[in-house]
Design a protein around this motif. Sequence first.
Motif, mmCIF file in Angstrom:
data_model
loop_
_atom_site.group_PDB
_atom_site.id
_atom_site.type_symbol
_atom_site.label_atom_id
_atom_site.label_comp_id
_atom_site.label_asym_id
_atom_site.label_seq_id
_atom_site.Cartn_x
_atom_site.Cartn_y
_atom_site.Cartn_z
ATOM 1 N N UNK A 173 0.825 -1.211 0.000
ATOM 2 C CA UNK A 173 0.000 0.000 0.000
ATOM 3 C C UNK A 173 0.856 1.255 0.000
ATOM 4 N N UNK A 174 1.990 1.212 0.680
ATOM 5 C CA UNK A 174 2.809 2.408 0.854
ATOM 6 C C UNK A 174 4.001 2.472 -0.086
ATOM 7 N N UNK A 175 4.220 1.410 -0.882
ATOM 8 C CA UNK A 175 5.355 1.449 -1.796
ATOM 9 C C UNK A 175 5.166 2.577 -2.806
ATOM 10 N N UNK A 176 6.257 3.244 -3.118
ATOM 11 C CA UNK A 176 6.180 4.377 -4.041
ATOM 12 C C UNK A 176 7.197 4.206 -5.167
ATOM 13 N N UNK A 177 7.428 2.959 -5.590
ATOM 14 C CA UNK A 177 8.428 2.706 -6.621
ATOM 15 C C UNK A 177 7.805 2.398 -7.978
ATOM 16 N N UNK A 178 6.475 2.275 -8.041
ATOM 17 C CA UNK A 178 5.825 1.983 -9.324
ATOM 18 C C UNK A 178 4.342 2.282 -9.207
ATOM 19 N N UNK A 179 3.673 2.680 -10.301
ATOM 20 C CA UNK A 179 2.215 2.822 -10.277
ATOM 21 C C UNK A 179 1.570 1.477 -9.966
ATOM 22 N N UNK A 180 0.659 1.450 -9.023
ATOM 23 C CA UNK A 180 0.045 0.195 -8.585
ATOM 24 C C UNK A 180 -1.015 -0.286 -9.571
ATOM 25 N N UNK A 181 -1.225 -1.587 -9.558
ATOM 26 C CA UNK A 181 -2.289 -2.218 -10.320
ATOM 27 C C UNK A 181 -2.970 -3.239 -9.426
ATOM 28 N N UNK A 182 -4.218 -3.563 -9.743
ATOM 29 C CA UNK A 182 -4.969 -4.500 -8.920
ATOM 30 C C UNK A 182 -4.310 -5.857 -8.801
ATOM 31 N N UNK A 183 -3.598 -6.265 -9.846
ATOM 32 C CA UNK A 183 -2.958 -7.589 -9.813
ATOM 33 C C UNK A 183 -1.842 -7.667 -8.785
ATOM 34 N N UNK A 184 -1.319 -6.529 -8.333
ATOM 35 C CA UNK A 184 -0.232 -6.564 -7.355
ATOM 36 C C UNK A 184 -0.695 -7.108 -5.999
ATOM 37 N N UNK A 185 -1.981 -7.040 -5.728
ATOM 38 C CA UNK A 185 -2.472 -7.524 -4.437
ATOM 39 C C UNK A 185 -2.723 -9.036 -4.443
ATOM 40 N N UNK A 186 -2.686 -9.688 -5.611
ATOM 41 C CA UNK A 186 -3.079 -11.091 -5.705
ATOM 42 C C UNK A 186 -2.320 -11.998 -4.741
ATOM 43 N N UNK A 187 -0.986 -11.861 -4.588
ATOM 44 C CA UNK A 187 -0.295 -12.755 -3.654
ATOM 45 C C UNK A 187 -0.730 -12.565 -2.206
ATOM 46 N N UNK A 188 -1.330 -11.419 -1.899
ATOM 47 C CA UNK A 188 -1.669 -11.109 -0.510
ATOM 48 C C UNK A 188 -3.139 -11.384 -0.188
ATOM 49 N N UNK A 189 -3.953 -11.656 -1.206
ATOM 50 C CA UNK A 189 -5.364 -11.954 -0.959
ATOM 51 C C UNK A 189 -5.517 -13.240 -0.152
ATOM 52 N N UNK A 190 -4.781 -14.280 -0.567
ATOM 53 C CA UNK A 190 -4.850 -15.545 0.167
ATOM 54 C C UNK A 190 -4.340 -15.407 1.589
ATOM 55 N N UNK A 191 -3.310 -14.580 1.766
ATOM 56 C CA UNK A 191 -2.773 -14.349 3.106
ATOM 57 C C UNK A 191 -3.816 -13.686 3.996
ATOM 58 N N UNK A 192 -4.564 -12.745 3.434
ATOM 59 C CA UNK A 192 -5.601 -12.056 4.201
ATOM 60 C C UNK A 192 -6.724 -13.019 4.584
#
Length: 233
Positions: A200-219
Motif C-alpha cells: 500500500x505504501x510502496x512508491x516505486x511503481x504505479x500500482x495495479x490490482x494484480x499486485x495484491x493477488x499474492x496477498x489476498x490468500x494471506x488475508x
Amino acid sequence: IGWLLVRQVPKIERLLVLFVLLAVCVIPLGYRSYKILGVWAPFGYPIHNRIYMASGAETEHIQISRQGIPFKEYRFTSASTQLRPFEPLSGWKTSRSGVCDVSVDLANGPRDWEQALEDNKGSPGRRVRLQAENMVFLLWGPSWPDKDMRRFWERFSYFSRWIWAPLLLVVCSANLRQWKRSRRLSLLPLLTMTGWFFILLQCVAPSEGRYRKPFEGLLIANALWLMKTPKEH
C-alpha cells in the motif's frame, strides 16, 4: 534461512554456509546486471519504474543507447491508467497524463537514470496525490489481465475486488486486539499486516490490482486464523 542458521551451533560454520549461499546468488546476478547496465544490481534495477511513478505521466518512453549508439526503445503504459476502479459507482480515473521521455546511455552507468529520476520528481503535493492513487488502484482496481467477463472465475475476481479494503480493515483491527490481549504477535498476522502495508505504501511503481493477488490468500488465511483462535479474557 540466514536467521535459522545463525541460531544454530557451531555458529562460525553456519555463518560460512550463509556467506557461500549469498555469494552464489548475488555474484552471478550482480555481474550480469553490471555487464548489461553498468550497474551492480543483483536484485534488479527497477529505477525506470521509480521514474515513471514520480513523473505523474500516463506513458513512459525510454530510449536506451550504448556509447551514443541506439540500443533499445521502450514505451510502457500501466493498465491502471485505462481503468476506472470505482465503476459503476463512479467514473473517476487517474490524474496521470502525458508522456515521460527518458534517454539514457548505458556507458554512463547509473548517472543518466538517477538524473532522469531527479528531473521528474514533482512537488510534495503531487507525490501525495500519486501515492493516494496507488492505494486506490491496489485496493479496488480490477486485476488485469484476468478480467474477461465471459469466464466465471475472472468475473468473480472482478466483483470480489470490493471486499479487500473492508476485510483488511476488519482483520487488522482484530489482529491488534488479539495482540493487545496476548501481548504477542503471531507470524501469520505479522506477515499479513506488513505485506499489505508494504504494497500500500510502496512508491516505486504505479500500482495495479494484480499486485495484491499474492496477498489476498494471506488475508483470507489470517481471517480464518482469527476465527479459530480462542478468545482470551
